[in-house]
Design a protein around this motif. Structure first.
Motif, short mmCIF file in Angstrom:
data_model
loop_
_atom_site.label_atom_id
_atom_site.label_comp_id
_atom_site.label_asym_id
_atom_site.label_seq_id
_atom_site.Cartn_x
_atom_site.Cartn_y
_atom_site.Cartn_z
N THR A 41 68.20 -10.59 22.51
CA THR A 41 68.23 -9.13 22.39
C THR A 41 66.85 -8.60 21.97
N GLN A 81 73.77 -4.38 23.85
CA GLN A 81 74.82 -5.29 23.39
C GLN A 81 75.89 -4.53 22.60
N ASP A 154 72.79 -6.39 28.37
CA ASP A 154 72.88 -7.30 27.22
C ASP A 154 74.35 -7.60 26.94
N GLU A 155 74.80 -8.77 27.34
CA GLU A 155 76.19 -9.22 27.21
C GLU A 155 77.17 -8.18 27.77
MG LIG Z 1 71.96 -10.37 21.31
#
Ligand SMILES: [Mg+2]
Ligand SMILES: Nc1ncnc2c1ncn2[C@@H]1O[C@H](COP(=O)(O)OP(=O)(O)OP(=O)(O)O)[C@@H](O)[C@H]1O
Length: 211
Positions: A41, A81, A154-155
């Motif tokens: 991240t 995220q 992000d994810e």
């Molecule tokens: Mg992360």
């Protein structure tokens, strides 16, 4: 398109990016994989100009994201995220982002429908009050409605139900001509939508595989 050269980043004396170099060319579909705390991240946040680095260089389309943040962000569709605590109602958020990003509300709603997110039903709720998965669907719908050259997610599936993960992977197959980075812990799930897998550990790239 994305050039990172010997980037170092510390937070309170903790080295989070350790002399990291990575170049991503146009059309590369990258999954960024690594244990919790590996620095994934942080790395994408430096690409977006959210953080400065202590040494090294970062360029996105030849621009320094810290200096030309607006131009760099203009080229990147990003889903974080953790969703930000947005207090707009869902309908207001769609209207706001459609104007800001020059996309139609319809195009956002179309993707939301694919994710089975009923805007008629939830449109008057604040974004903040949506469930975790609904927030992720909303942010993905906005990001995927855009036609940017770069996507950074992000994810993106961490909160999605099984059906919606399949929808997401199908949508990403249509973005193959774009350059994208998807941070994920679901390495096998994502394999057929990527053509490169970058593995990080303790702020370093430890493995880089291309198809
Ligand atoms: Mg992360
Ligand atoms: N704003 C910050 N201030 C201080 N430390 C930070 C900050 N952001 C990240 N860190 C630290 O940097 C390290 C890497 O965090 P990062 O969020 O980049 O990991 P990650 O690879 O994305 O992990 P995860 O898979 O859990 O999301 C961690 O030790 C974290 O505590």
């Amino acid at each position: 398109m994305i050039n990172i050269d010997k980037a170092c980043k510390t937070f309170n004396k903790e080295l989070v990016l350790n002399n990291l170099s990575l170049n991503i060319d146009k059309g590369e579909n990258v999954s960024l994989i690594g244990e919790n705390g590996a620095g994934k991240t942080t790395l994408v946040r430096t690409l977006l100009g959210f953080y400065s680095i202590d040494s090294g260089t970062i360029r996105v389309n030849n621009l320094d994201p810290r200096v030309h943040r607006k131009e760099v962000l203009h080229d990147i569709a990003f889903v974080p995220q953790l969703p930000p605590p947005i207090l707009f109602k869902v309908k207001e958020l769609m209207k706001f982002t459609s104007t800001l990003l020059n996309i139609s509300v319809d195009s956002i709603v179309q993707i939301a429908n694919l994710f089975n997110l009923d805007i008629n039903h939830h449109g008057n709720k604040t974004f903040f009050s949506l469930s975790g998965g609904m927030k992720q669907k909303m942010l993905l719908s906005i990001a995927l409605a855009r036609d940017n050259s770069i996507l950074i997610l992000d994810e993106p599936v961490s909160n999605l139900d099984t059906k919606s993960r399949t929808v997401f992977y199908d949508l990403m197959l249509q973005k193959r001509d774009k350059t994208f980075i998807i941070i994920t812990h679901g390495e096998s799930e994502i394999k057929n939508i990527t053509n490169r897998r970058v593995y990080m550990q303790l702020g370093e790239v430890i493995k880089d595989e291309k198809n």
